[in-house]
Design an enzyme around this catalytic site. Sequence first.
Site, mmCIF file in Angstrom:
data_model
loop_
_atom_site.group_PDB
_atom_site.id
_atom_site.type_symbol
_atom_site.label_atom_id
_atom_site.label_comp_id
_atom_site.label_asym_id
_atom_site.label_seq_id
_atom_site.Cartn_x
_atom_site.Cartn_y
_atom_site.Cartn_z
ATOM 1 N N TYR A 180 0.863 -1.185 0.000
ATOM 2 C CA TYR A 180 0.000 0.000 0.000
ATOM 3 C C TYR A 180 0.899 1.234 0.000
ATOM 4 C CZ TYR A 180 -3.037 3.712 1.556
ATOM 5 O OH TYR A 180 -3.713 4.890 1.626
ATOM 6 N N GLU A 210 -3.194 7.639 -4.235
ATOM 7 C CA GLU A 210 -3.124 6.357 -3.548
ATOM 8 C C GLU A 210 -2.970 5.206 -4.537
ATOM 9 O OE1 GLU A 210 -5.611 5.147 0.219
ATOM 10 O OE2 GLU A 210 -6.702 4.652 -1.588
#
Lengths: 382, 290
Positions: A100, A185
């Site tokens: 992530y 993101e």
Amino acid sequence: MKFFEYMAKEVFRRAGIPVPEGRVCCSPEEAEKACRELGPVAIKSQILAGARGKAGGIAFAHTPGEAREAAARLLGTELRGYRVERLLAEQKLTIEKELYLGIAVEGSARRPLLIASAHGGMDIEEVPERAIVRKPLDITWGMQPYVGRLVARRLGLDGPLARQFEDVALRLWGVFRHCDAELVEINPLAVVEAPGGVGPGGGRRLVAADARLSVDDEALYRQPDLPRVEEGTELERRVKSLGLSFVQLDGDIAVMANGAGITMATLDVLARYGGRPANFLDAGGGAAADLMSCAMEALLQTRPRVMLINIFGGITRCDEVARAIVRVKRDMGFSVPLVVRLVGTNEEQATRVLQEEGIAVLRHMEEAAARAVELARAGQRG
Amino acid sequence: MGILVDGATRVLVQGITGNQGAFHTRQMLDYGTRVVAGTSPGRGGREVHGVPVYDTVEEAVAGHGANASVIFVPAPFARDAAFEALEAGIKLLVMITEHIPVHDAMQVMAFASFRGATVVGPNTFGIISPGRTKLGIMPGGIYTPGPVGIAARSGTLSYEVAAALSAAGLGQSTVVGMGGDRVVGLSFVDLLELFSRDDETRVVVLVGEIGGTAEEEAAEYIRTMSKPVVAYLAGKSAPPGKRMGHAGAIIERGRGTFEGKVAALQQAGARVASLPWEVPQLVREALARS
């Protein structure tokens, strides 16, 4: 402004972040064609919300026929409150590990924050705090390459993968800055086997399997190259285009107030009296008279039972609000009962202007809310 | 005493020739604020309500000793105006301007911290020390001098609370609008620290709302305070704010909700009003105990 995944990926791709090859599809035929060109594909619903996989919005297809069927099944469905109008068909990845990586504005620290984890993918919000790396960044000096190396190390990456991570993180920072982003993101940032075996990653490389980009609405004026994404109902879009903050709700009392705080408080007080607001409309500080009248007109078109105007004027001058109300009354008439609470800057002139038109002005918010709820109930019975 | 400003504060108005700048300069002068100069690039040499206008902040500071600035400059130029003021040595910036891009706000905060200056806002109604001075756009008439310090995220809602306090005979030491944007200069914690040290302030009122983590951070600080704190939070029934996505959720980690904020404040010993006009009663009780 949130971007669809395919738009965010295009921005990321141009910034040099590796993304899977894909095609945007609006029909089963296009999905079939994409699969013929790309081989096995992941077919992903394009909506402005996350957790699509869990909601059944992602399918995999190994043959063009399967792709066609999956697309036919997904297109037009309602997913997490959004209608699926487009799909992204992408080369299916064989993912070895999901990381992530994100950068967001951390309001309380007044600066950007890089967030990374070796445990990406679904349920990133549930990942324990100790498995998350947080690195505050400095908006002035920007992100230096060492930050990428440091974070890669903390994620347990080494060798060529660590170098790729450093590169992706730097490029993501570039997108964050250049696009005036509130959020960039990559989840998951996938570790995949590179086709053809031994590449610079020892056969492994990083790919942005998903992409999220949210750009600051206030900065759109200087982002002419970015596409625009329209969100919300037609009415919401129309009122927002006036520069006002607006959300449609399902009640029957139309609300206009000045300032987010007092608008929220007005909804709270209405709820306390058992009333149901039809909307949230923050006319903002210093809203001009013609803006206010446009907003009132828009609200009246939603056919509420009552309209409640709650203004505490600071930079907003009450007399201008009063004149806007009078203008709407003369131009289109108020089809519903109007409750006006108006205090603050120039309130005496405002009260005079409204009284001349036969519109009563209340001084207290509690009284105004109670009155609005009472009128809404009377309207319900009638 | 009050915090941040007093009757001696020498105020510069940036954007003084604009509609809002000129209107509120008049209002500030009428309140007794020492507005010593204004700026408006290209319009130096004029006067607005008797206040001299300059092209640059440097001239205004050199000529009039301005030490605080109120910025009314439109959003696309506000960052530049803030940098100019900070560079010229202004130590207190009150940024009234709304719709400033968040990246610009972060840059202003970084530069202000480098220059050792304080920023109030952006998107704030300003600061008022009732009876002494006001730097901002709040309607001066609703405030009265007294022992209550107010720190607010939202403008109009804090007017509501201040007016209710004044009506109940509870005056204010200083009222500060932190600003409604995601990135603002002063936090609740900063203001609680300042109010803690201020002799005149006997109780502090926080006017907060859902979203962000400012109230939860305030709660941590309140545990260490000897002065009582009363809070009112808006947004109990508000439509869900737009979630920024995972990163936003990871930053907030379950904070930011109405219930969470109320619980955090109550556990720290603050009294939380559920309606704005309940604040005066809670303040009166707090004053009676302190």
